[in-house]
Design an enzyme around this catalytic site. Structure first.
Site, PDB file in Angstrom:
ATOM      1  N   LYS A  67     -55.320 -78.553  16.494  1.00 11.09           N
ATOM      2  CA  LYS A  67     -55.230 -77.846  15.214  1.00 11.09           C
ATOM      3  C   LYS A  67     -56.219 -76.693  15.251  1.00 11.09           C
ATOM      4  O   LYS A  67     -57.209 -76.727  15.990  1.00 11.09           O
ATOM      5  CB  LYS A  67     -55.582 -78.780  14.049  1.00 11.09           C
ATOM      6  CG  LYS A  67     -54.975 -78.359  12.740  1.00 11.09           C
ATOM      7  CD  LYS A  67     -53.508 -78.741  12.661  1.00 11.09           C
ATOM      8  CE  LYS A  67     -52.863 -78.336  11.370  1.00 11.09           C
ATOM      9  NZ  LYS A  67     -51.524 -78.931  11.216  1.00 11.09           N
TER      10      LYS A  67
HETATM   11  P1  NAD Z   1     -48.274 -73.337   2.545  1.00 15.77           P
HETATM   12  O1  NAD Z   1     -49.462 -72.480   2.656  1.00 15.77           O
HETATM   13  O2  NAD Z   1     -46.944 -72.791   2.935  1.00 15.77           O
HETATM   14  O3  NAD Z   1     -48.129 -73.877   1.036  1.00 15.77           O
HETATM   15  C1  NAD Z   1     -49.132 -74.582   0.371  1.00 15.77           C
HETATM   16  C2  NAD Z   1     -48.667 -74.773  -1.070  1.00 15.77           C
HETATM   17  O4  NAD Z   1     -49.581 -75.630  -1.736  1.00 15.77           O
HETATM   18  C3  NAD Z   1     -48.599 -73.494  -1.882  1.00 15.77           C
HETATM   19  O5  NAD Z   1     -47.470 -73.555  -2.743  1.00 15.77           O
HETATM   20  C4  NAD Z   1     -49.891 -73.544  -2.735  1.00 15.77           C
HETATM   21  O6  NAD Z   1     -49.770 -72.821  -3.948  1.00 15.77           O
HETATM   22  C5  NAD Z   1     -49.954 -75.016  -2.967  1.00 15.77           C
HETATM   23  N1  NAD Z   1     -51.285 -75.499  -3.328  1.00 15.77           N
HETATM   24  C6  NAD Z   1     -52.475 -75.221  -2.771  1.00 15.77           C
HETATM   25  N2  NAD Z   1     -53.445 -75.886  -3.400  1.00 15.77           N
HETATM   26  C7  NAD Z   1     -52.833 -76.628  -4.370  1.00 15.77           C
HETATM   27  C8  NAD Z   1     -53.259 -77.530  -5.341  1.00 15.77           C
HETATM   28  N3  NAD Z   1     -54.556 -77.849  -5.455  1.00 15.77           N
HETATM   29  N4  NAD Z   1     -52.329 -78.086  -6.163  1.00 15.77           N
HETATM   30  C9  NAD Z   1     -51.028 -77.794  -6.060  1.00 15.77           C
HETATM   31  N5  NAD Z   1     -50.546 -76.946  -5.143  1.00 15.77           N
HETATM   32  C10 NAD Z   1     -51.444 -76.376  -4.316  1.00 15.77           C
HETATM   33  O7  NAD Z   1     -48.588 -74.676   3.368  1.00 15.77           O
HETATM   34  P2  NAD Z   1     -47.543 -75.665   4.062  1.00 15.77           P
HETATM   35  O8  NAD Z   1     -47.266 -75.172   5.426  1.00 15.77           O
HETATM   36  O9  NAD Z   1     -46.424 -75.943   3.125  1.00 15.77           O
HETATM   37  O10 NAD Z   1     -48.456 -76.977   4.244  1.00 15.77           O
HETATM   38  C11 NAD Z   1     -48.646 -77.908   3.192  1.00 15.77           C
HETATM   39  C12 NAD Z   1     -49.134 -79.215   3.787  1.00 15.77           C
HETATM   40  O11 NAD Z   1     -48.179 -79.696   4.753  1.00 15.77           O
HETATM   41  C13 NAD Z   1     -50.456 -79.151   4.549  1.00 15.77           C
HETATM   42  O12 NAD Z   1     -51.131 -80.375   4.418  1.00 15.77           O
HETATM   43  C14 NAD Z   1     -50.014 -78.967   5.995  1.00 15.77           C
HETATM   44  O13 NAD Z   1     -50.994 -79.374   6.934  1.00 15.77           O
HETATM   45  C15 NAD Z   1     -48.802 -79.889   6.010  1.00 15.77           C
HETATM   46  N6  NAD Z   1     -47.834 -79.632   7.083  1.00 15.77           N
HETATM   47  C16 NAD Z   1     -47.288 -78.413   7.268  1.00 15.77           C
HETATM   48  C17 NAD Z   1     -46.346 -78.226   8.276  1.00 15.77           C
HETATM   49  C18 NAD Z   1     -45.627 -76.920   8.489  1.00 15.77           C
HETATM   50  O14 NAD Z   1     -44.710 -76.878   9.315  1.00 15.77           O
HETATM   51  N7  NAD Z   1     -45.956 -75.859   7.774  1.00 15.77           N
HETATM   52  C19 NAD Z   1     -46.019 -79.293   9.121  1.00 15.77           C
HETATM   53  C20 NAD Z   1     -46.597 -80.534   8.890  1.00 15.77           C
HETATM   54  C21 NAD Z   1     -47.506 -80.693   7.874  1.00 15.77           C
END
Ligand code: NAD
Length: 420
Positions: free
Chosen positions: A104
């Site tokens: 990561k």
């Molecule tokens: P992103 O940046 O695309 O979106 C994050 C979202 O969370 C946004 O809508 C933001 O406004 C919202 N957010 C942030 N803080 C918040 C809060 N306190 N309350 C409510 N909403 C809040 O991120 P993502 O890629 O969607 O990742 C989200 C989670 O999923 C993370 O934990 C990441 O590690 C995990 N994840 C992502 C992927 C991927 O392919 N992108 C894969 C596996 C896991």
């Protein structure tokens, strides 16, 4: 005090290795990242001044293949968070049975305070600083929180400039025009939906009689919410960092997605003016909504000992990594909540990243149906293995997923033998 994300992950590993009677030496390897890199990222900002950011790349374990994992830009990102996420990646790849170890990366910065040009400079300098340690056979980055296909295109460009040729296989989650894979952007959310539907099937529940709340409307949450709604469930609440939208008849997903994603940067819910819903500034309330399924898809440590007793949902599908602390997880177990753990629920992203890596190496690209077909096959197989292990051992789905992940890494380590 809230248990730290990394402490939670290590505690879960400890309880699993103890139950499995894993060799203590092997357990030590699994609990320690192989490599932790902290880098300085100086850029000249838009005002002409030098600003210095700190970046990280952690490679947790490469026993099963090259390391793989996203890069996160967030003001609270630190080395411990990146270590926790890298550790989960090793386990996730093992559970999904893709030939990768976990890694990561992250940069401590606030993208909301930066221009697009500054983010591009930060990305290219970060790529340059970690370049000696990554590569298609060593470590392949991807997007995570606040990074996306555009970021990965910039990253690939920087590494390619040093290589002297275009490297399609250095990152995944790239734009389609730069060797990205069809279906990759949607894959994590699609995997969340597939896991959710599979659990409902096993519990003999009808998706059409199910209400859902999704915290976070980014790459994972927005796609998961849309696809779950398409399966007939009613997504009554969604939240982003500005607050929560609630509509008892189901939030209008297509209007909301169009609103959030039609500009150069995602727009916030507080400015959404569609009909039928109410807006609540206190976004964390979404965790306590009276729904059947809660999908936390924002950040880690959302459900802790401070608020675990307020959660009403009977099913939690962890779209985010580490949204429930280990201690709060025991409250969920006591309450009889079904939790699909992160290392199973959100593994669709790394599975499709594996497809993108394969396509990049071969320079031979698949159509979207093929990506989605293989994704579904792998996700359902992983779910089945975890479910059957949980039934057989009478343990939770999280314990079963950790058991499978740790066993596979431990086997790989034993088969390879300790070097030298
Ligand atoms: P992103 O940046 O695309 O979106 C994050 C979202 O969370 C946004 O809508 C933001 O406004 C919202 N957010 C942030 N803080 C918040 C809060 N306190 N309350 C409510 N909403 C809040 O991120 P993502 O890629 O969607 O990742 C989200 C989670 O999923 C993370 O934990 C990441 O590690 C995990 N994840 C992502 C992927 C991927 O392919 N992108 C894969 C596996 C896991």
């Amino acid at each position: 005090m809230v248990q730290s994300f990394y402490a939670s992950v290590l505690e879960q590993i400890d309880s699993t290795v103890e139950r499995l009677c894993i060799d203590p030496g092997i357990a030590k390897i699994i609990k320690t990242p192989e490599r932790e890199l902290t880098v300085q990222i100086p850029i000249v900002n838009d005002g002409g001044e030098i600003e210095v950011y700190t970046g990280y790349r952690v490679q947790h374990n490469s026993a099963r293949g090259p390391c793989k994992g996203g890069v996160r830009y967030h003001p609270q990102t630190d080395l411990d968070e990146v270590k926790a996420l890298a550790t989960l990646m090793s386990l996730k790849c093992a559970v999904a049975n893709v030939p990768f170890g976990g890694a990561k990366g992250g940069i401590t910065c606030d993208p909301d305070e930066l221009s697009r040009c500054e983010i591009q400079k930060i990305t290219k300098r970060y790529a340059t600083m970690i370049n000696p340690f990554i590569g298609p056979k060593k470590d392949i980055p991807a997007p995570d929180v606040n990074t996306n296909a555009e970021t990965m295109g910039w990253f690939m460009d920087a590494v390619s400039m040093y290589a002297g040729h275009t490297m399609l296989d250095i990152v995944t989650g790239k734009p389609l025009e730069l060797g990205g894979s069809l279906g990759r952007r949607e894959a994590t959310g699609r995997g969340v939906m597939l896991n959710t539907m599979e659990l409902l099937k096993r519990l003999d529940r009808d998706p059409n009689k199910t209400t859902v709340a999704v915290q976070g409307f980014g790459n994972v949450g927005s796609v998961a919410a849309q696809l779950i709604a398409e399966q007939g469930s009613r997504v009554v609440a969604v939240s982003d960092m500005s607050g929560m939208l609630y509509d008892p008849d189901g939030v209008d997903m297509s209007a909301l997605v169009k609103f959030v994603y039609s500009g150069p940067r995602p727009r916030l819910f507080k400015d959404f003016d569609g009909p039928g819903h109410t807006f609540e500034k206190e976004g964390t309330k979404i965790l306590y909504e009276d729904v059947d399924i809660l999908v936390p898809a924002a950040l880690e440590n959302q459900i802790t000992m401070d608020n675990a007793d307020r959660v009403k949902a009977g099913i939690i599908v962890e779209g985010a990594n580490g949204p429930i602390t280990k201690k709060a997880d025991s409250v969920m177990i006591e309450k009889g909540v079904h939790v699909i753990p992160d290392i199973l629920a959100n593994s669709g992203g790394v599975v499709a990243s594996y497809f993108e890596w394969v396509q990049g190496i071969q320079s031979f690209f698949w159509d979207e149906d093929e990506v989605n077909r293989h994704l579904k096959r792998i996700m359902l197989k992983s779910f089945k293995e975890v479910w059957e292990m949980a039934e057989m051992e009478k343990i939770t789905l999280r314990d079963a997923a950790f058991t499978l992940g740790i066993s596979k890494i431990s086997n790989a380590l034993e088969l390879r033998g300790i070097f030298p």
